[in-house]
Design an enzyme around this catalytic site. Structure first.
Site, PDB file in Angstrom:
ATOM      1  N   PHE B 133       0.847  -1.193   0.000  1.00 18.92           N
ATOM      2  CA  PHE B 133       0.000   0.000   0.000  1.00 18.92           C
ATOM      3  C   PHE B 133       0.879   1.237   0.000  1.00 18.92           C
ATOM      4  CE2 PHE B 133      -3.287  -2.582   2.604  1.00 18.92           C
ATOM      5  CZ  PHE B 133      -3.771  -3.160   1.452  1.00 18.92           C
ATOM      6  N   CYS B 135       3.668   2.093  -2.811  1.00 16.43           N
ATOM      7  CA  CYS B 135       4.373   2.654  -3.968  1.00 16.43           C
ATOM      8  C   CYS B 135       3.761   3.990  -4.369  1.00 16.43           C
ATOM      9  CB  CYS B 135       4.321   1.686  -5.145  1.00 16.43           C
ATOM     10  SG  CYS B 135       5.769   0.648  -5.218  1.00 16.43           S
ATOM     11  N   ASN B 200       7.594   2.602   3.032  1.00 16.78           N
ATOM     12  CA  ASN B 200       7.829   2.552   1.603  1.00 16.78           C
ATOM     13  C   ASN B 200       8.517   3.868   1.217  1.00 16.78           C
ATOM     14  OD1 ASN B 200       7.515   2.136  -1.290  1.00 16.78           O
ATOM     15  ND2 ASN B 200       5.960   0.636  -0.746  1.00 16.78           N
ATOM     16  N   CYS B 352      28.232  29.063  16.101  1.00 17.04           N
ATOM     17  CA  CYS B 352      27.591  29.573  17.316  1.00 17.04           C
ATOM     18  C   CYS B 352      27.296  31.074  17.188  1.00 17.04           C
ATOM     19  CB  CYS B 352      28.498  29.319  18.522  1.00 17.04           C
ATOM     20  SG  CYS B 352      27.719  29.740  20.088  1.00 17.04           S
ATOM     21  N   CYS B 389      31.926  20.470  14.289  1.00 12.31           N
ATOM     22  CA  CYS B 389      33.363  20.261  14.543  1.00 12.31           C
ATOM     23  C   CYS B 389      33.901  19.106  13.701  1.00 12.31           C
ATOM     24  CB  CYS B 389      33.578  19.966  16.027  1.00 12.31           C
ATOM     25  SG  CYS B 389      35.317  19.634  16.414  1.00 12.31           S
TER      26      CYS B 389
END
Lengths: 69, 424
Positions: B133, B135, B200, B352, B389
């Site tokens: 149910f 695709c 899916n 930051c 980082c």
């Protein structure tokens, strides 16, 4: 002012009133933050309202409220 | 060596790794080679009225040097006659009786159509059925796949019709192209599904060619939306699996699908509630033999953890996944930069300063060397500096003790409501 300093100031105000025996009796949450209403320990004292803008301060007073049951 | 066997709603397999219904499970030749390599199960490429495919079907998104970070396809279900597939399924099951062989099915949403295909497929000895149910392309325009999978009433009804005829366990494969996947998962359970599988593929367009202005892929100058899968979709799939696993209405086993590329991914899905997993894109990228690393890695991990049976992993992290309102607002972490390993690239500082909370200072030590330091009192613990980082371990997020007890948003709002009641 850094947000941390703002928090310390607002926390100090909350702590100060609670140490004097004030009780948190109501809060109005609005776009500007929390309007925290405190009742004085004496019957003839004056109620105060703290305007808490800082997020950590708004968190802090509820933590104190919960801690005190 | 841990016991890797699983039992998904009565379907047994020697390990939790199945091939998902997709191009790698198109033929008996492929599935048998996969089983030779060690795969525990396979969901046969979807059976139904055989379709006609386009040429030029796949596309990939490569990101910063990583090939196939995401994968897009516009291929449809099987283009081979049912009897050819059934003959090969029977041969495959005969050669590999201990493997889980599940047939994926898709027909029009009509009771007699479901009865017909279920009976024909079960007659050749499959271990279970998976109702497709999900695709999102091609078949959806014909009222099948995600077109019916997006409507809970149709999911329930079609599951029920399949179950009326089925003698083997029925798995319902869900589409992620819906606001709340638990609605269709619950509908599948209401229709008596024995298990669900998710996700899916996700509606997608892989790209547009900057020179020709054609879609990628294109079919003679025209494109159509496809289904997106591969590593890029894993977080979306993991969340959806977890949402189903922690929903009391969805009390059936889960087969996890979506960007699972190695044993680590598989363990994450199992911790979040999956009994087993299905793999496709990683196999299309690297071939069937990736199963060897998956089995070795899983075995080593379970031994290291002292876990005897792989099934013990299932659902162990589900209780840690909750609504935002249940998170502790007084929990705090702050960043700490290790100046010994920091290479002073300033990535954390820029991130930051520009996009977070401006709490990293660029300082100079007594010898005139520059270094970075986090002002912990201003750090909100957002993790961004550690994320950007480039040096593993140079920035650590450190838990901060709190004098305040735990307090969630829900507890906070309840306390405020109680205050207002007293005031009134």
């Amino acid at each position: 002012m850094s947000e941390y300093k703002e928090f310390l100031e607002e926390k100090a105000a909350i702590d100060g009133y609670l140490e004097q025996g004030y009780r948190i009796v109501n809060v109005i949450e609005d776009l500007s933050g929390d309007q925290l209403q405190l009742a004085p320990p004496e019957a003839d004292g004056y109620p105060v309202t703290l305007h808490l803008r800082n997020a950590n301060a708004r968190k802090y007073w509820t933590s104190r409220l919960l801690a005190n049951g | 060596m841990a016991d890797l066997r699983i039992n998904l709603a009565g379907i047994e397999s020697p390990n939790p790794f199945w091939l998902a219904s997709a191009p790698p499970t198109n033929t008996g030749y492929q599935v048998q080679r996969a089983f030779e390599a060690g795969w525990g199960g396979a969901v046969w490429k979807t059976l139904g009225d055989p379709i006609i495919n386009t040429s030029s079907r796949f596309a990939a998104v490569h990101y910063n040097g990583q090939r196939v970070a995401g994968f897009n396809n516009i291929e449809l279900i099987t283009d081979r006659p049912l009897e050819v597939n059934l003959k090969e399924i029977a041969e495959t099951k005969k050669r590999f009786p201990d493997r889980a062989l599940v047939a994926s099915l898709m027909v029009e949403p009509k009771r007699e159509k479901w009865h017909e295909i279920v009976k024909k497929v079960e007659a050749v000895g499959v271990d279970g059925l998976e109702l497709n149910f999900g695709c999102p392309h091609g078949m959806a325009e014909r009222g099948m796949g995600s077109a019916s999978g997006q409507q809970p009433d149709l999911v329930e009804k079609q599951t029920y019709w399949a179950k009326e005829a089925a003698r083997t366990p029925v798995i319902v494969k869900l589409t992620p192209n819906i606001t709340d996947i638990t609605a269709t998962a619950a509908a599948a359970v209401k229709g008596c599904a024995d298990a669900i599988s998710l996700i899916n593929t996700i509606n997608s367009l892989a790209g547009v060619d900057l020179d020709s202005w054609n879609t990628i892929p294109h079919v003679g100058g025209k494109g159509s939306h496809g289904g997106y899968c591969g590593p890029a979709v894993k977080p979306i799939a993991l969340n959806m699996v977890a949402e189903c696993a922690r929903n009391a209405r969805i009390d059936v086993p889960i087969s996890g699908i979506g960007g699972i590329s190695d044993w680590r991914d598989a363990v994450e899905f199992m911790l979040m509630g999956a009994t087993g997993v299905q793999v496709c894109t990683a196999v299309m990228h690297h071939g069937f033999r990736i199963i060897e690393d998956m089995l070795d890695g899983l075995n080593t991990y379970l031994d290291r953890k002292g876990i005897a049976r792989v099934g013990e992993l299932t659902g162990r992290s589900v209780e840690r996944y909750t609504e935002w309102g249940n998170l502790d607002l007084n929990y705090a972490v702050t960043a700490r930069i290790d100046t010994e390993t920091c290479i002073s690239c300033n990535k954390c500082y820029i991130a930051c300063e520009d996009t977070a909370h401006q709490c990293i200072d660029r300082l100079t030590d007594a010898e005139g060397r520059s270094y970075l330091k986090v002002r912990e009192e201003d750090c909100v613990g957002c993790n961004l500096c550690a994320i950007v980082c480039p040096v593993e371990g140079a920035i650590e997020m450190v838990e901060q003790p709190s004098a305040l007890g735990s307090m969630t948003w829900n507890e906070r709002q309840a306390a405020i409501a109680s205050l207002k009641r007293k005031e009134a």
